[in-house]
Each structure stands twice: as C-alpha cells, then as structure tokens.
Design a protein around this motif. Structure first.
Motif, PDB file in Angstrom:
ATOM      1  N   GLY A  56       0.818  -1.207   0.000  1.00 34.14           N
ATOM      2  CA  GLY A  56       0.000   0.000   0.000  1.00 34.14           C
ATOM      3  C   GLY A  56       0.846   1.248   0.000  1.00 34.14           C
ATOM      4  O   GLY A  56       2.039   1.222   0.260  1.00 34.14           O
ATOM      5  N   LEU A  57       0.192   2.348  -0.286  1.00 34.65           N
ATOM      6  CA  LEU A  57       0.843   3.654  -0.302  1.00 34.65           C
ATOM      7  C   LEU A  57       0.174   4.540   0.733  1.00 34.65           C
ATOM      8  O   LEU A  57      -0.997   4.341   1.067  1.00 34.65           O
ATOM      9  CB  LEU A  57       0.721   4.293  -1.694  1.00 34.65           C
ATOM     10  CG  LEU A  57       1.405   3.563  -2.832  1.00 34.65           C
ATOM     11  CD1 LEU A  57       1.068   4.220  -4.165  1.00 34.65           C
ATOM     12  CD2 LEU A  57       2.915   3.564  -2.627  1.00 34.65           C
ATOM     13  N   PRO A  58       0.878   5.545   1.223  1.00 34.17           N
ATOM     14  CA  PRO A  58       0.251   6.452   2.185  1.00 34.17           C
ATOM     15  C   PRO A  58      -0.855   7.284   1.524  1.00 34.17           C
ATOM     16  O   PRO A  58      -0.898   7.406   0.298  1.00 34.17           O
ATOM     17  CB  PRO A  58       1.417   7.349   2.623  1.00 34.17           C
ATOM     18  CG  PRO A  58       2.410   7.266   1.520  1.00 34.17           C
ATOM     19  CD  PRO A  58       2.248   5.904   0.909  1.00 34.17           C
ATOM     20  N   GLN A  59      -1.716   7.832   2.335  1.00 38.25           N
ATOM     21  CA  GLN A  59      -2.764   8.721   1.845  1.00 38.25           C
ATOM     22  C   GLN A  59      -2.115   9.895   1.126  1.00 38.25           C
ATOM     23  O   GLN A  59      -1.182  10.508   1.636  1.00 38.25           O
ATOM     24  CB  GLN A  59      -3.604   9.233   3.030  1.00 38.25           C
ATOM     25  CG  GLN A  59      -4.705  10.177   2.653  1.00 38.25           C
ATOM     26  CD  GLN A  59      -5.909   9.456   2.079  1.00 38.25           C
ATOM     27  OE1 GLN A  59      -6.137   8.292   2.361  1.00 38.25           O
ATOM     28  NE2 GLN A  59      -6.686  10.144   1.276  1.00 38.25           N
ATOM     29  N   LEU A  60      -2.567  10.174  -0.080  1.00 34.24           N
ATOM     30  CA  LEU A  60      -2.002  11.272  -0.851  1.00 34.24           C
ATOM     31  C   LEU A  60      -2.617  12.598  -0.416  1.00 34.24           C
ATOM     32  O   LEU A  60      -3.794  12.646  -0.042  1.00 34.24           O
ATOM     33  CB  LEU A  60      -2.263  11.054  -2.343  1.00 34.24           C
ATOM     34  CG  LEU A  60      -1.631   9.816  -2.973  1.00 34.24           C
ATOM     35  CD1 LEU A  60      -2.075   9.692  -4.422  1.00 34.24           C
ATOM     36  CD2 LEU A  60      -0.121   9.885  -2.881  1.00 34.24           C
ATOM     37  N   PRO A  61      -1.830  13.651  -0.505  1.00 33.88           N
ATOM     38  CA  PRO A  61      -2.399  14.973  -0.226  1.00 33.88           C
ATOM     39  C   PRO A  61      -3.525  15.280  -1.216  1.00 33.88           C
ATOM     40  O   PRO A  61      -3.518  14.787  -2.345  1.00 33.88           O
ATOM     41  CB  PRO A  61      -1.216  15.922  -0.438  1.00 33.88           C
ATOM     42  CG  PRO A  61       0.003  15.072  -0.272  1.00 33.88           C
ATOM     43  CD  PRO A  61      -0.396  13.712  -0.765  1.00 33.88           C
ATOM     44  N   PRO A  62      -4.474  16.100  -0.816  1.00 31.76           N
ATOM     45  CA  PRO A  62      -5.600  16.431  -1.706  1.00 31.76           C
ATOM     46  C   PRO A  62      -5.114  17.007  -3.035  1.00 31.76           C
ATOM     47  O   PRO A  62      -4.153  17.771  -3.086  1.00 31.76           O
ATOM     48  CB  PRO A  62      -6.379  17.489  -0.922  1.00 31.76           C
ATOM     49  CG  PRO A  62      -5.967  17.300   0.503  1.00 31.76           C
ATOM     50  CD  PRO A  62      -4.567  16.769   0.475  1.00 31.76           C
ATOM     51  N   GLY A  63      -5.771  16.593  -4.107  1.00 34.51           N
ATOM     52  CA  GLY A  63      -5.460  17.120  -5.429  1.00 34.51           C
ATOM     53  C   GLY A  63      -4.314  16.421  -6.132  1.00 34.51           C
ATOM     54  O   GLY A  63      -3.920  16.826  -7.222  1.00 34.51           O
TER      55      GLY A  63
END
Length: 139
Positions: free
Chosen positions: A116-123
C-alpha cells in the motif's frame, strides 16, 4: 520490437511514432540506447555515439535524453544525486543498483510485493512507484 530488430532505419520510425523529428544525432542516440538494451548514463551514450560520429556534444546528448524522457521513450533512473541512468525499458519494473560496480539491473515487477501507499495529499494522484534496491558484495 525486440533487441535484434533495432536498426538506425527503424529508430527514425520509432522517433516519429513519439512525435520526435528524427535528426541524425537523435537517431544515433536512440540507436545507442535501444540496441544495447542496457541502463546507460549520458556519458556512456555520448561515448557510444561519438565512437562512430564524433560531432555529438554533451549538451545535445542531454537535451535529446530529456526529450526522449518527456516523450515517454525512456525512463530516467536516479540512483543517487550524481548518478542518473536512462532506461529504454518503459514497462513497469524496479531495479537493483550495485553500489560497488555501478551496475543497474532490472527487477521484475512481480518479484516485489507492495502492500500500500500512504494517503495522498488532496489534489494529487500517484504517477508511479520506483523501487531501487541498493546492493553491495558481502565483505
């Protein structure tokens, strides 16, 4: 095309397919990359090209490699700030980098598990994940 199919003639066709005007120097640089099917740094590309035609400058090599990368013909693999390789294999894969020899080799994408990957910043969206496994000989 596989490695035995690379000629200077079909390099011009490959460049055109990517929207690149096939100049003599661009054809030679593409041929150096694709006929060798290795991870080459800019100096290695320049040495290969200039062994046959000594008129190609370092600036031309770098500009052409940047153009090829922009057009998705090659991938740039940065193994450390002072060492950049250009990879004609644009399919999804990862790399081993031997810090002792400076050799970069492919790792099949299926040989590495990524959970998995970390939560991406918005946009933002993920463009890709490049894994470089640095290795050295045992002491």
């Amino acid at each position: 095309m596989n490695t035995c199919d690379y000629t200077r003639d079909n390099m011009a066709d490959l460049l055109r397919q990517h929207g690149i005007n096939p100049t003599h120097q661009r054809i030679e640089i593409a041929f150096a990359l694709f006929s060798h099917q290795e991870h080459l740094c800019a100096d290695q590309v320049m040495a290969i090209v200039n062994a046959k035609h000594s008129e190609t400058s370092k600036a031309t090599v770098y500009n052409t490699l940047n153009l090829f990368q922009e057009k998705k013909m090659i991938r740039e693999v940065i193994v450390d700030p002072s060492k950049v390789f250009y990879d004609p294999n644009t399919h999804l894969h990862h790399h081993f980098y031997n810090v002792a020899t400076g050799e970069l080799t492919d790792i099949d994408v299926d040989d590495i598990g990524l959970t998995g990957l970390p939560q991406l910043p918005p946009g933002l969206v993920t463009e890709g994940v490049d894994i470089i496994v640095r290795v050295r000989p045992t002491a």
